[in-house]
Design an enzyme around this catalytic site. Structure first.
Site, PDB file in Angstrom:
ATOM      1  N   ALA A 103      48.700  89.930 130.833  1.00 22.17           N
ATOM      2  CA  ALA A 103      47.923  89.594 132.027  1.00 22.17           C
ATOM      3  C   ALA A 103      47.992  90.767 132.998  1.00 22.17           C
ATOM      4  O   ALA A 103      48.757  91.714 132.773  1.00 22.17           O
ATOM      5  CB  ALA A 103      48.495  88.348 132.692  1.00 22.17           C
ATOM      6  N   LYS A 104      47.215  90.738 134.018  1.00 15.22           N
ATOM      7  CA  LYS A 104      47.332  91.719 135.094  1.00 15.22           C
ATOM      8  C   LYS A 104      46.675  91.115 136.314  1.00 15.22           C
ATOM      9  O   LYS A 104      45.771  90.279 136.199  1.00 15.22           O
ATOM     10  CB  LYS A 104      46.617  93.022 134.706  1.00 15.22           C
ATOM     11  CG  LYS A 104      47.087  94.222 135.472  1.00 15.22           C
ATOM     12  CD  LYS A 104      48.359  94.793 134.879  1.00 15.22           C
ATOM     13  CE  LYS A 104      48.904  95.922 135.701  1.00 15.22           C
ATOM     14  NZ  LYS A 104      50.021  96.594 135.015  1.00 15.22           N
TER      15      LYS A 104
END
Ligand code: NAD
Length: 418
Positions: A103-104
């Site tokens: 994720a980011k």
């Protein structure tokens, strides 16, 4: 194709898909992030006016475990960039085989122009806006560009206030007092050191005769340089944004570390040592050394300078320091590049240790952290090395082949719901 950074991430995936004969159905699933969230983040600024920032959180994959990835505060943050970074986190966690997806997150803002209180309010509002998809077993943020242990402390507190208990495992990279892990600050540089030593061992290099140049003397570069120096390597060149220094006989790293402790903004500028020459960042990259460690910014080794690189080995401390065109030139010239997804994965591995400790509410000593980090980094290196030899591909391709195969196999075994 719009030519954005996410297209670049997709092209990498497509190239690897061919090499591993990826099932087209699985390939189609892996070409899209699972979930993208864009949020408005209104913040009351110190002068009373309200500024509305835009934030994102992209969960690329949760196939192998909870989503994991940092939060970036920068004026250039876009959804396209966050998607690419989330894809790369997926592959990085898979290369080192820790049970996470990728994720980011990011907020488009310039925190350097904001007061600390404004950044704190921004952090708390952004956290609440993305909280519906976060969770210690679902999606665990960490620091990235312009966010720190302090930012993670604010995120953890915000989540904890809503849950009515201290949720230590909700974010990593926290201050030690809030369930952070020993060794986290040095983990990325330490991982670069373990990976470099393993490569030197494979190539039967004598450490006392090995010369190293490090671009970027920040968190990653200074720790990697110091630990390799302690292992007996000769660190002949170091640089930061103010320029660099070179001594073919080896720099006095402890003296440099003393100097930057108190220098302006902890920079190398003004350092003095007998026999030392000044070099520009461009010159540092071209030094005649065994190992080059780019640990500053992306796009440093390009088609412009790749032909002139004399290093035999490159360990990518930074994310994306080598362009795809440069990669091809380096490969033709026989330079071995240990890619970022493997070389700098020590940080996320230690984040994983932090999360494990938080969940168990039992904290390890520094020896246990460093020994486990060593084990994971060396094992991952050996796995990538083996594929690189077997399939006659460079280390970057081999790392991606391992990563995508792991995610694809997990997806196959889970099947497509419902
Ligand atoms: P940092 O801010 O601590 O250090 C960056 C260093 O690069 C500084 O010494 C700075 O002076 C230097 N620098 C900046 N601009 C430069 C330029 N134009 N030329 C030469 N040097 C320049 O950052 P960091 O945490 O050490 O991160 C460095 C790289 O490593 C980044 O690409 C980051 O994404 C990557 N990385 C960091 C971690 C981590 O845990 N810190 C983990 C994985 C990857």
């Amino acid at each position: 194709m719009s030519g954005g950074i996410f297209d670049m991430a997709l092209k990498q995936l497509d190239d690897v898909a061919k090499k591993i004969n990826l099932d087209p159905n699985i390939h189609a699933v892996l070409r899209q992030p699972e979930r993208e969230l864009t949020v408005a983040v209104p913040v009351e600024m110190d002068d009373g006016h309200i500024e509305v920032f835009t934030g994102h959180r992209v969960q690329y994959s949760s196939v192998r475990g909870p989503c994991k990835g940092g939060i970036r505060y920068h004026q250039d943050v876009t959804l396209d960039e966050v998607k690419a970074l989330a894809a790369w986190m997926t592959w990085k966690c898979a290369v080192v085989n820790i049970p996470y997806g990728g994720a980011k997150g990011g907020v488009r803002c310039d925190p350097l122009k904001m007061s600390k209180e404004e950044v704190r309010r921004l952090t708390r509002r952004y956290t609440v806006m993305i909280m519906p998809i976060l969770g210690g077993r679902r999606d665990i943020p960490a620091p990235d560009v312009n966010t720190s242990a302090e930012t993670m402390g604010w995120m953890m507190d915000t989540i904890s206030m809503f849950e009515g208990r201290a949720v230590l495992e909700s974010v990593t990279g926290k201050p030690i007092e809030l369930g952070g892990s020993l060794g986290r600050r040095e983990a990325t540089g330490r991982g670069v050191m373990f990976i470099t030593l393993q490569l030197l061992k494979k190539m039967r290099c004598d450490l006392s005769e090995t010369t190293v140049a490090v671009q970027g003397y920040g968190n990653v570069g200074s720790v990697a340089a110091t630990l390799l120096y302690e292992k007996g390597c000769k660190i002949v060149g170091v640089s930061d944004v103010t320029g660099g220094f070179y001594n073919p006989k080896g720099l006095n790293i402890p003296k440099i570390n003393e100097y930057v402790k108190t220098s302006k903004n902890n920079l190398l500028e003004g350092y003095k040592e007998d026999g030392v020459e000044s070099v520009s960042n461009e010159e540092l990259l071209l030094l005649d050394v065994d190992v080059l460690i780019p640990a500053a910014l992306e796009n440093q080794i390009t088609e412009r300078n790749a032909l002139k690189i004399k290093a035999k080995f490159i360990a990518e401390g930074a994310n994306g320091p080598t362009t795809p065109e440069a990669d091809r030139i380096l490969e033709t010239n026989g330079v071995i590049v240990i890619p970022d997804v493997l070389a700098n994965a020590g940080g996320v591995v230690c984040s994983y240790f932090e999360w494990v400790q938080d969940i168990q509410a039992y904290f390890w000593d520094i020896n246990q952290i460093n020994e486990n980090l060593d084990k994971i980094m060396v094992k991952s290196f050996d796995e990538v090395w083996a594929v690189s030899k077997e399939r006659k591909v460079d280390m970057r391709t081999a790392a991606y082949m391992n990563a995508v195969t792991r995610v694809a196999n997990a997806l196959k075994q889970r099947g497509i719901f419902p």
